[in-house]
Design an enzyme around this catalytic site. Structure first.
Site, PDB file in Angstrom:
ATOM      1  N   HIS A   1     -22.152  23.673 -23.677  1.00 29.73           N
ATOM      2  CA  HIS A   1     -22.288  23.186 -22.304  1.00 29.73           C
ATOM      3  C   HIS A   1     -22.643  24.387 -21.413  1.00 29.73           C
ATOM      4  O   HIS A   1     -21.875  24.772 -20.529  1.00 29.73           O
ATOM      5  CB  HIS A   1     -20.996  22.490 -21.855  1.00 29.73           C
ATOM      6  CG  HIS A   1     -21.172  21.542 -20.697  1.00 29.73           C
ATOM      7  ND1 HIS A   1     -20.769  20.223 -20.737  1.00 29.73           N
ATOM      8  CD2 HIS A   1     -21.710  21.716 -19.470  1.00 29.73           C
ATOM      9  CE1 HIS A   1     -21.041  19.631 -19.576  1.00 29.73           C
ATOM     10  NE2 HIS A   1     -21.613  20.525 -18.786  1.00 29.73           N
TER      11      HIS A   1
ATOM     12  N   GLU B   1     -21.002  10.780 -19.142  1.00 29.72           N
ATOM     13  CA  GLU B   1     -20.671  11.207 -17.774  1.00 29.72           C
ATOM     14  C   GLU B   1     -21.207  10.209 -16.781  1.00 29.72           C
ATOM     15  O   GLU B   1     -22.340   9.742 -16.911  1.00 29.72           O
ATOM     16  CB  GLU B   1     -21.339  12.556 -17.419  1.00 29.72           C
ATOM     17  CG  GLU B   1     -20.721  13.760 -18.038  1.00 29.72           C
ATOM     18  CD  GLU B   1     -21.439  15.060 -17.662  1.00 29.72           C
ATOM     19  OE1 GLU B   1     -22.062  15.138 -16.583  1.00 29.72           O
ATOM     20  OE2 GLU B   1     -21.363  15.992 -18.471  1.00 29.72           O
TER      21      GLU B   1
ATOM     22  N   ARG C   1     -13.332  14.532 -23.202  1.00 30.12           N
ATOM     23  CA  ARG C   1     -14.510  15.299 -23.618  1.00 30.12           C
ATOM     24  C   ARG C   1     -14.476  16.669 -22.949  1.00 30.12           C
ATOM     25  O   ARG C   1     -14.447  16.763 -21.730  1.00 30.12           O
ATOM     26  CB  ARG C   1     -15.781  14.544 -23.214  1.00 30.12           C
ATOM     27  CG  ARG C   1     -17.068  15.322 -23.407  1.00 30.12           C
ATOM     28  CD  ARG C   1     -18.299  14.450 -23.152  1.00 30.12           C
ATOM     29  NE  ARG C   1     -19.510  15.241 -23.136  1.00 30.12           N
ATOM     30  CZ  ARG C   1     -20.183  15.564 -22.026  1.00 30.12           C
ATOM     31  NH1 ARG C   1     -19.777  15.143 -20.839  1.00 30.12           N
ATOM     32  NH2 ARG C   1     -21.282  16.281 -22.097  1.00 30.12           N
TER      33      ARG C   1
ATOM     34  N   ASP D   1     -14.584  32.833 -12.580  1.00 34.30           N
ATOM     35  CA  ASP D   1     -13.645  33.807 -13.145  1.00 34.30           C
ATOM     36  C   ASP D   1     -12.253  33.202 -13.361  1.00 34.30           C
ATOM     37  O   ASP D   1     -11.595  33.468 -14.367  1.00 34.30           O
ATOM     38  CB  ASP D   1     -13.492  35.026 -12.220  1.00 34.30           C
ATOM     39  CG  ASP D   1     -14.763  35.874 -12.176  1.00 34.30           C
ATOM     40  OD1 ASP D   1     -15.755  35.500 -12.848  1.00 34.30           O
ATOM     41  OD2 ASP D   1     -14.768  36.895 -11.467  1.00 34.30           O
TER      42      ASP D   1
ATOM     43  N   HIS E   1     -22.025  36.794 -11.204  1.00 38.07           N
ATOM     44  CA  HIS E   1     -21.638  38.124 -10.718  1.00 38.07           C
ATOM     45  C   HIS E   1     -22.807  38.885 -10.099  1.00 38.07           C
ATOM     46  O   HIS E   1     -22.655  40.021  -9.670  1.00 38.07           O
ATOM     47  CB  HIS E   1     -21.017  38.947 -11.862  1.00 38.07           C
ATOM     48  CG  HIS E   1     -19.688  38.398 -12.304  1.00 38.07           C
ATOM     49  ND1 HIS E   1     -19.171  38.619 -13.556  1.00 38.07           N
ATOM     50  CD2 HIS E   1     -18.778  37.622 -11.663  1.00 38.07           C
ATOM     51  CE1 HIS E   1     -17.997  38.006 -13.665  1.00 38.07           C
ATOM     52  NE2 HIS E   1     -17.737  37.400 -12.532  1.00 38.07           N
TER      53      HIS E   1
ATOM     54  N   GLN F   1     -16.742  25.519 -16.262  1.00 37.13           N
ATOM     55  CA  GLN F   1     -16.367  24.908 -14.989  1.00 37.13           C
ATOM     56  C   GLN F   1     -14.856  24.871 -14.735  1.00 37.13           C
ATOM     57  O   GLN F   1     -14.434  24.732 -13.601  1.00 37.13           O
ATOM     58  CB  GLN F   1     -16.949  23.494 -14.898  1.00 37.13           C
ATOM     59  CG  GLN F   1     -18.472  23.495 -14.803  1.00 37.13           C
ATOM     60  CD  GLN F   1     -19.047  22.104 -14.721  1.00 37.13           C
ATOM     61  OE1 GLN F   1     -19.227  21.443 -15.738  1.00 37.13           O
ATOM     62  NE2 GLN F   1     -19.340  21.637 -13.523  1.00 37.13           N
TER      63      GLN F   1
ATOM     64  N   ASN G   1     -25.617  10.705 -19.812  1.00 33.22           N
ATOM     65  CA  ASN G   1     -25.057  11.034 -18.502  1.00 33.22           C
ATOM     66  C   ASN G   1     -25.908  10.331 -17.464  1.00 33.22           C
ATOM     67  O   ASN G   1     -27.134  10.439 -17.493  1.00 33.22           O
ATOM     68  CB  ASN G   1     -25.093  12.541 -18.247  1.00 33.22           C
ATOM     69  CG  ASN G   1     -24.114  13.301 -19.135  1.00 33.22           C
ATOM     70  OD1 ASN G   1     -23.360  12.705 -19.904  1.00 33.22           O
ATOM     71  ND2 ASN G   1     -24.120  14.610 -19.028  1.00 33.22           N
TER      72      ASN G   1
ATOM     73  N   ASN H   1     -25.180  19.672 -24.186  1.00 31.12           N
ATOM     74  CA  ASN H   1     -25.103  18.848 -22.984  1.00 31.12           C
ATOM     75  C   ASN H   1     -26.326  19.063 -22.094  1.00 31.12           C
ATOM     76  O   ASN H   1     -26.609  20.193 -21.703  1.00 31.12           O
ATOM     77  CB  ASN H   1     -23.845  19.205 -22.184  1.00 31.12           C
ATOM     78  CG  ASN H   1     -23.736  18.370 -20.916  1.00 31.12           C
ATOM     79  OD1 ASN H   1     -23.490  17.171 -20.977  1.00 31.12           O
ATOM     80  ND2 ASN H   1     -23.967  18.980 -19.767  1.00 31.12           N
ATOM     81  N   GLU H   2     -26.999  17.989 -21.765  1.00 39.46           N
ATOM     82  CA  GLU H   2     -28.092  17.986 -20.786  1.00 39.46           C
ATOM     83  C   GLU H   2     -29.145  19.070 -21.011  1.00 39.46           C
ATOM     84  O   GLU H   2     -29.302  19.990 -20.198  1.00 39.46           O
ATOM     85  CB  GLU H   2     -27.519  18.087 -19.359  1.00 39.46           C
ATOM     86  CG  GLU H   2     -26.690  16.890 -18.971  1.00 39.46           C
ATOM     87  CD  GLU H   2     -26.204  16.927 -17.514  1.00 39.46           C
ATOM     88  OE1 GLU H   2     -26.276  17.988 -16.862  1.00 39.46           O
ATOM     89  OE2 GLU H   2     -25.763  15.881 -17.033  1.00 39.46           O
TER      90      GLU H   2
ATOM     91  N   TYR I   1     -26.310   9.550 -13.251  1.00 36.06           N
ATOM     92  CA  TYR I   1     -25.851   9.799 -11.889  1.00 36.06           C
ATOM     93  C   TYR I   1     -26.611   9.011 -10.831  1.00 36.06           C
ATOM     94  O   TYR I   1     -26.012   8.349 -10.015  1.00 36.06           O
ATOM     95  CB  TYR I   1     -25.901  11.305 -11.556  1.00 36.06           C
ATOM     96  CG  TYR I   1     -24.804  12.072 -12.259  1.00 36.06           C
ATOM     97  CD1 TYR I   1     -23.529  12.135 -11.715  1.00 36.06           C
ATOM     98  CD2 TYR I   1     -25.026  12.687 -13.481  1.00 36.06           C
ATOM     99  CE1 TYR I   1     -22.506  12.815 -12.351  1.00 36.06           C
ATOM    100  CE2 TYR I   1     -24.002  13.374 -14.132  1.00 36.06           C
ATOM    101  CZ  TYR I   1     -22.743  13.433 -13.564  1.00 36.06           C
ATOM    102  OH  TYR I   1     -21.739  14.101 -14.206  1.00 36.06           O
TER     103      TYR I   1
END
Ligand SMILES: *[C@@H]1O[C@H](CO)[C@@H](O)[C@H](O)[C@H]1NC(C)=O
Ligand SMILES: *[C@@H]1O[C@H](CO)[C@@H](O)[C@H](O)[C@H]1NC(C)=O
Ligand SMILES: *[C@@H]1O[C@H](CO)[C@@H](O)[C@H](O)[C@H]1NC(C)=O
Length: 496
Positions: free
Chosen positions: A142, A394, A97, A72, A59, A39, A326, A186-187, A328
């Site tokens: 991740h 998170e 993290r 990219d 891509h 990310q 995490n 992660n997740e 949300y």
């Protein structure tokens, strides 16, 4: 750890779920911020890095990503990590993290060759974090699986990945003894459900209610094997290790028994499927029974949910030193009859569908901001999994990138934090810290750069210099980390 320190009772109301609001964080409560390699890093094909399934996915033509965006360049963190880590320090965060890009370190995914330039990049990051007296919290995986492994058929549906992942983990653990806290994966739910069920995340496989369960099985075994290897081979290390799980809260749409049961089933599918094998042992019974029964009704000879052997149950159970959570949002849930549709489908296995309450506050991604949900989720986790120590790895909210006066984000963090404090002081949940998601606006998976989760703003579309501009929430964190005090009021617990 949870000292009987002085705190204020800001308000007491006579009705509702949360009656009391505490507003003081314990002295040893830790604040941090998170990112992930794909990310933010960019530099997708330089200094020896191999491609990941995310390079391949973004891509593709036509692109599965909003606006054809790719990672990219992303935030070009690869070249600007010093500035970024200084920004973290300047807010006052105690931990950072970040995740390691597997193909940056091992370009093919296999343990040889090692890309020393990749190792040295993460070494520099860790040293920079330590220089500011902050704690490096490292996510081993991740989502950026090396593309080469995928092409060799060794992905999250193939148990051969377990040993290859452990080899990778061993290399980075041995090279980075300074890491303060490890998280393996992660997740896993997003990897399996969205990567192999609905196919909206890489590698984009659509195998609803089928390969996604195989993925869950492989991922849990991988996590466990990594944890066991770590405890055996690195027993001289002090850093704790766990997995990071996203667990939403679910509320029944109406207070009928069938909707209440559906809400609980949703919790067991969405959270229990990942937590129960690690914290209690084996799949949650309801998950096992439902998928087995529906597989039978489809005339399949065995359940679509792989079963664990006794050895596997024992091997996976207990592979955690804490829970990385995490959090949300909240789902509003209603029952759907299992027989209604016989086909292979996760929602029908779960027997629950999700709807939205128009009175809830929404953010720009239509994520529902329901501060009371986090308190309920924390209390539920405490009850289900023997009161684990929880680090909220998170929590965060996005905006549409039109303003740096992000009052909505500040409200979000304040209200959620008030509910976390209630969970700690009233419900006695052991929350030890929280990590904001995310340091800066970044590549938000299939949403590309349209979704802005950062405390720092970046204008990806118009500003080639990718200048990091502090949003108002930077000020908010600076202030609460320093004062360790919040303003909490009765409205924060208003329940839809
Ligand atoms: C993605 O990977 C597949 C093989 O799994 C390959 O055929 C395809 O050309 C790749 N696409 C891109 C854009 O790299
Ligand atoms: C995305 O790529 C496709 C195919 O190359 C192109 O037709 C389309 O115009 C692009 N969209 C944007 C927003 O750039
Ligand atoms: C399962 O087999 C039974 C008996 O042969 C048949 O009646 C039924 O339609 C089959 N169900 C499905 C979903 O194929």
């Amino acid at each position: 750890m949870f000292l009987a320190i002085w705190f204020f009772v800001s308000c007491i109301v006579s009705t509702g779920y949360a009656k009391i609001h505490y507003n003081k964080f314990p002295k040893d409560f830790i604040f941090g911020v998170g990112t992930s390699s794909y990310q933010i890093e960019g530099a997708w094909n330089i200094d020896g890095k191999g491609p990941s399934i995310w390079d391949n996915f973004t891509h593709r033509v036509p692109s599965p990503i909003s606006n054809n965006d790719t990672g990219d360049v992303a935030c070009d963190h690869y070249h600007r990590y010093k500035e970024d880590i200084r920004n973290i320090y300047n807010i006052g965060f105690q931990f950072y993290r970040f995740s390691i890009s597997w193909p940056r370190v091992l370009p093919t995914g296999y343990s040889k060759p090692i890309n020393e330039k990749g190792i040295s990049f993460y070494k520099k990051i860790i040293n920079e974090i330590l220089r500011y007296n902050m704690t490096p919290v490292v996510t081993i995986y991740h989502w950026d699986l090396p593309q080469r492994l995928y092409e060799d058929g060794i992905d999250w549906t193939n148990p051969k990945l377990v040993d290859i992942f452990v080899d990778y983990a061993r290399i980075i653990i041995s090279r980075f003894p300074e890491v303060g806290l490890w998280t393996t994966i992660n997740e896993p739910k997003q990897i399996c459900r969205l990567g192999y069920g609905t196919g909206i995340l890489a590698p984009g496989v659509k195998s609803d209610g089928l390969l996604e369960y195989q993925c869950t099985y492989v991922i849990l075994k991988t996590h466990a094997a990594t944890y066991r290897m770590y405890k055996k081979e690195f027993s001289h290390y002090k850093a704790k290790m766990s997995i990071v799980i996203e667990c939403p809260w679910s509320e029944p749409l109406t207070n009928t028994k069938s909707n209440k049961d559906a809400s609980e089933r949703l919790r067991q599918f969405e959270c229990g499927m990942y937590m129960h094998p690690i914290y209690i042992g084996d799949w949650p019974k309801i998950v096992k029974d439902r998928i087995a029964q529906r597989s039978k009704s489809q005339n399949l000879t065995k359940s679509r949910l792989p079963s664990f052997t006794r050895e596997e149950i024992a091997f996976i159970k207990g592979t955690q030193d804490y829970l990385g959570l995490n959090y949300y949002y909240t789902y509003l849930v209603s029952n759907i009859a299992a027989g209604e549709k016989g086909f292979t489908n996760y929602e029908y296995d779960m027997g629950a569908i999700i709807s939205e309450n128009p009175n809830w506050k929404f953010d720009k991604n239509l994520r529902k901001n329901t501060p009371w949900g986090i308190r309920r989720a924390l209390k539920w986790i405490k009850g289900q999994y023997n009161n684990p120590v929880i680090l909220i790895t998170e929590m965060g909210v996005s905006d549409d990138g039109t303003t740096i006066q992000d009052d909505q984000r500040i409200e979000y963090y304040r209200e959620y934090s008030c509910n976390i404090l209630d969970a700690m002081y009233v419900d006695k949940v052991k929350v030890v810290g929280l990590g904001a998601w995310s340091l800066m606006d970044n590549f938000e998976w299939m949403l590309g750069y349209k979704s802005h989760f950062g405390l720092y703003y970046i204008d990806f579309y118009n500003d080639p210099s990718l200048k990091r501009v502090p949003k108002k929430s930077v000020q908010y964190f600076r202030q609460i980390i320093k004062s360790r005090e919040l303003i909490c009021n009765i409205y924060d617990t208003n329940f839809y």
